[in-house]
Design an enzyme around this catalytic site. Structure first.
Site, PDB file in Angstrom:
ATOM      1  CG  HIS A 322      -0.306   0.145   2.537  1.00 18.16           C
ATOM      2  ND1 HIS A 322       0.139   1.342   3.052  1.00 18.16           N
ATOM      3  CD2 HIS A 322      -0.032  -0.795   3.493  1.00 18.16           C
ATOM      4  CE1 HIS A 322       0.649   1.154   4.247  1.00 18.16           C
ATOM      5  NE2 HIS A 322       0.570  -0.142   4.548  1.00 18.16           N
ATOM      6  CB  CYS A 340       2.031  -3.259   5.064  1.00 15.44           C
ATOM      7  SG  CYS A 340       0.439  -3.671   5.824  1.00 15.44           S
TER       8      CYS A 340
END
Length: 395
Positions: A322, A340
């Site tokens: 992301h 992430c």
């Protein structure tokens, strides 16, 4: 009779009459009759009075010394059940009656078969049987969905409503065919979920069909299959990315050709990204990352509730690729995320638009552990092939 007449004629030609006159005896024509032709015999595969019969069990009719003339089936109220008779694909001497629609569970049926023998003799055989009444019926879900296109890392997944007691029976009735043949094998990841994958990723541009012929199948413990289902999907281009946590780079390939190499930041020492082949599951143009979804309150030390853009989920343990504009300075040099893969918004947007469910993101050289059952739905590619094969109920 014609036979007797022929015998009399033969006797006259051989002088029998003169011999009889010489001895003063009398003559008589020998008599003979052909043995009566046996009547047709009819045998039904489901015995009269049978109970707990699978509604999918084939109804076979064998006829000897005659020809099958008619087959009728009625339900418990006497209403006719539509169906048709055709030769068995496995035995040329056997006919099979197939209903136009599936028979029902917990229902009485009567089959009547008539055959004609020699001399217009008619033989009729009747059998009344009752289909099984299940404790419950299972209608499993199947992924990928019918008509979709997925990446080369998407396994076939079958989700049963409850634990399957007879896994071998279930697996024998699950079939996967593909336009490019593979060595794929089913493997049970839980008692109610079984996956199918090849030893390596699917070949690109492959059409796959999954047939779950589970209606009338005894899954054990009183559970029977409710329906048959067929799902077809397409495997698209081979999108495989490598997220190197030590080099801090995300290298994106399609069909083996490198398209992008982006600087990135992976999980920190406190929250390392898991190693192993991750699979793209879904995408969000905007989403709020919330630590409370995995048990850490947003206002607790280390907790967070942060809006992000262009989030591509790669596992169900909270790992995404992301946009993270706050970590651009660390991207390419250090790992500071909560697990992430952090990119700039611009690069995350490119990856978001490029990705499709089933694409592969291989995380390497992270200080974290390897993707596993605790990380959610798809950790299939992290399982060694011999262990995967051993997970089959038919191995």
């Amino acid at each position: 009779m014609l036979v007797a007449a022929v015998l009399a004629l033969v006797a006259g030609c051989t002088g029998t009459s003169s011999d009889a006159s010489a001895t003063g005896g009398t003559t008589s024509s020998p008599s003979s009759s052909a043995p009566a032709a046996p009547p047709a015999q009819v045998a039904l595969s489901i015995a009269d009075g049978a109970a707990d019969v699978s509604p999918a069990q084939p109804l076979e009719i064998d006829v000897t010394a005659g020809e099958l003339d008619d087959v009728t089936v009625t339900d418990g109220s006497g209403a006719p059940v539509p169906g048709e008779v055709a030769p068995s694909a496995e035995d040329a001497g056997t006919a099979v009656w197939t209903p136009a629609a599936d028979l029902a569970y917990g229902t009485s049926y009567t089959v009547t078969a008539t055959a004609a023998g020699a001399g217009d003799q008619v033989t009729t055989e009747t059998s009344t049987f009752t289909t099984v009444t299940p404790r419950s019926q299972d209608k499993p879900d199947i992924g990928p969905l019918d008509g979709t296109t997925v990446g080369v890392g998407m396994p076939v997944r079958v989700f049963f409503d409850e634990p399957v007691a007879d896994k071998a029976a279930a697996e024998r009735n699950l079939t996967v065919t593909s336009s490019t043949p593979t060595d794929g094998v089913w493997s049970w990841v839980t008692d109610s979920e079984v996956h199918f994958r090849p030893s390596t990723y699917w070949p690109a541009d492959t059409d796959v069909t999954v047939e779950a012929d589970l209606f009338g199948v005894d899954l054990g413990d009183g559970v029977w299959g409710e329906v048959d289902r067929t799902v077809s999907f397409h495997v698209g281009e081979a999108h495989v990315s490598v997220a190197d946590a030590a080099a801090h780079t995300l290298t994106v390939t399609s069909g083996g050709q490198v398209l992008q190499t982006y600087p990135m930041s992976a999980g920190s020492a406190e929250n390392p990204t898991h190693n192993g082949a991750h699979v793209v599951l879904e995408k969000f143009a905007d989403i709020t990352m919330d630590s409370s979804t995995f048990g850490l309150a947003a206002d607790a030390p280390g907790g967070y509730r942060t809006p992000v853009k262009y989030a591509t989920r790669i596992s169900n343990n909270g790992e995404f690729v992301h946009g993270a504009p706050w970590s651009v300075r660390q991207q390419g040099s250090s790992n500071v995320s909560h697990g992430c893969i952090n990119l700039s918004d611009e690069r995350a947007r490119w990856f978001y638009e490029f990705s499709q469910p089933g694409d592969v993101v291989e995380v390497v050289d992270s200080i974290g552990g390897t993707l596993g059952p605790a990380d959610g739905d798809i950790y299939d590619w992290a399982v060694p092939w011999d262990q995967w094969q051993a997970g089959s109920a038919l191995s």
